[in-house]
Design an enzyme around this catalytic site. Structure first.
Site, mmCIF file in Angstrom:
data_model
loop_
_atom_site.group_PDB
_atom_site.id
_atom_site.type_symbol
_atom_site.label_atom_id
_atom_site.label_comp_id
_atom_site.label_asym_id
_atom_site.label_seq_id
_atom_site.Cartn_x
_atom_site.Cartn_y
_atom_site.Cartn_z
ATOM 1 N N PRO A 8 18.646 -81.537 93.968
ATOM 2 C CA PRO A 8 18.892 -82.555 94.996
ATOM 3 C C PRO A 8 20.204 -82.293 95.722
ATOM 4 C CG PRO A 8 19.494 -83.404 92.838
ATOM 5 C CD PRO A 8 18.902 -82.040 92.603
ATOM 6 N N VAL B 184 18.478 -72.863 103.771
ATOM 7 C CA VAL B 184 17.634 -73.668 102.882
ATOM 8 C C VAL B 184 18.336 -73.973 101.560
ATOM 9 C CG1 VAL B 184 15.455 -72.853 103.855
ATOM 10 C CG2 VAL B 184 16.477 -71.627 101.921
ATOM 11 N N GLY B 185 19.536 -73.448 101.367
ATOM 12 C CA GLY B 185 20.282 -73.731 100.147
ATOM 13 C C GLY B 185 20.255 -72.636 99.113
ATOM 14 N N LEU C 258 23.828 -83.017 96.645
ATOM 15 C CA LEU C 258 24.884 -83.621 95.842
ATOM 16 C C LEU C 258 25.957 -84.212 96.746
ATOM 17 C CD1 LEU C 258 25.229 -80.776 93.179
ATOM 18 C CD2 LEU C 258 23.871 -82.877 93.022
ATOM 19 N N LYS D 11 25.638 -59.901 96.901
ATOM 20 C CA LYS D 11 25.048 -60.090 98.233
ATOM 21 C C LYS D 11 25.201 -58.756 98.952
ATOM 22 C CE LYS D 11 24.132 -62.778 102.065
ATOM 23 N NZ LYS D 11 23.366 -64.000 102.274
ATOM 24 N N GLY E 86 19.470 -62.334 98.984
ATOM 25 C CA GLY E 86 19.100 -61.709 100.241
ATOM 26 C C GLY E 86 19.736 -62.410 101.427
ATOM 27 N N ALA E 87 19.506 -61.863 102.597
ATOM 28 C CA ALA E 87 20.041 -62.433 103.843
ATOM 29 C C ALA E 87 18.915 -63.137 104.588
ATOM 30 C CB ALA E 87 20.633 -61.327 104.716
#
Length: 207
Positions: free
Chosen positions: A183, A13-14, A185, A32, A100-101
């Protein structure tokens, strides 16, 4: 700035790109805890590149798992037992952005979900959601799961093309703050990402 958890409503989802934007904009460190999948550029490598930060602001992963899959399954494939006691946010002078993962209910073992670890940390969460079809369901389920565990939701950040009705529906029904929308890019570089973040978000919301 306090430490923050950046999590997503789903995978892809980015959230990694958005985590990089927060790190670049606020001067925070990045961590991470569990990386599942080592082929190509890892999330930690991606954030270091897009945030344009030195190695001193990147904390090493606790677990680096070869298989690109849910952490519990990737760990089993690698013959690794994920020790939840080792998943402690590293201390440091600078604040920490923790990514998170995958989504919130991703299992880290056969008994523990990722959201359970977030609840134990007791840190505010920034929820990253795409604007594509299906985002309303995924987002509201994620918000409900966080609220059931009394986890503070700093707000929701959208990534993708504008979808005003979906964004409004999620924030109104979910009762969360809309932080902004990043947005897509055409050229994803450290300068373009930072500029897009500064244009569409308020830095103070993450401090």
């Amino acid at each position: 700035m306090t430490n923050l958890v950046v999590t997503g409503t789903d995978t892809d989802v980015g959230k990694t790109i958005f985590a990089a934007a927060i790190v670049a904009a606020t001067g925070a460190r990045y961590w991470k805890p569990i990386q599942a999948g080592l082929d190509g550029e890892t999330d930690t490598m991606c954030v270091a590149r897009l945030a344009g930060v030195p190695a001193s602001r990147i904390e090493p992963e606790v677990y680096r798992l070869a298989t690109a899959a849910s952490p519990h399954f990737a760990a089993e494939r690698d013959g690794v037992d994920i020790d939840l006691q080792k998943l402690v946010p590293p201390e440091g002078v600078l604040p920490l952005v923790i990514e998170g993962a995958g989504g919130l209910l991703v299992p880290l073992s056969r008994k523990v979900l990722q959201i359970d670890v977030f609840a134990r940390w007791d840190l505010p969460v920034v929820l990253v959601a795409s604007t594509r079809l299906g985002t309303i369901n995924h987002s509201l389920l994620s918000i409900e799961a966080l609220k059931r565990r009394a986890i503070e939701i700093r707000g929701i950040a959208f990534v993708g093309d504008e979808n005003a009705d979906s964004e409004r529906t999620i924030t109104e029904i979910g009762g969360v703050r809309r932080l902004g929308r990043l947005p897509w890019l055409k050229e994803l570089t450290p300068p373009s990402l930072l500029a897009a973040f500064n244009e569409n978000f308020s830095r103070e919301d993450f401090l």
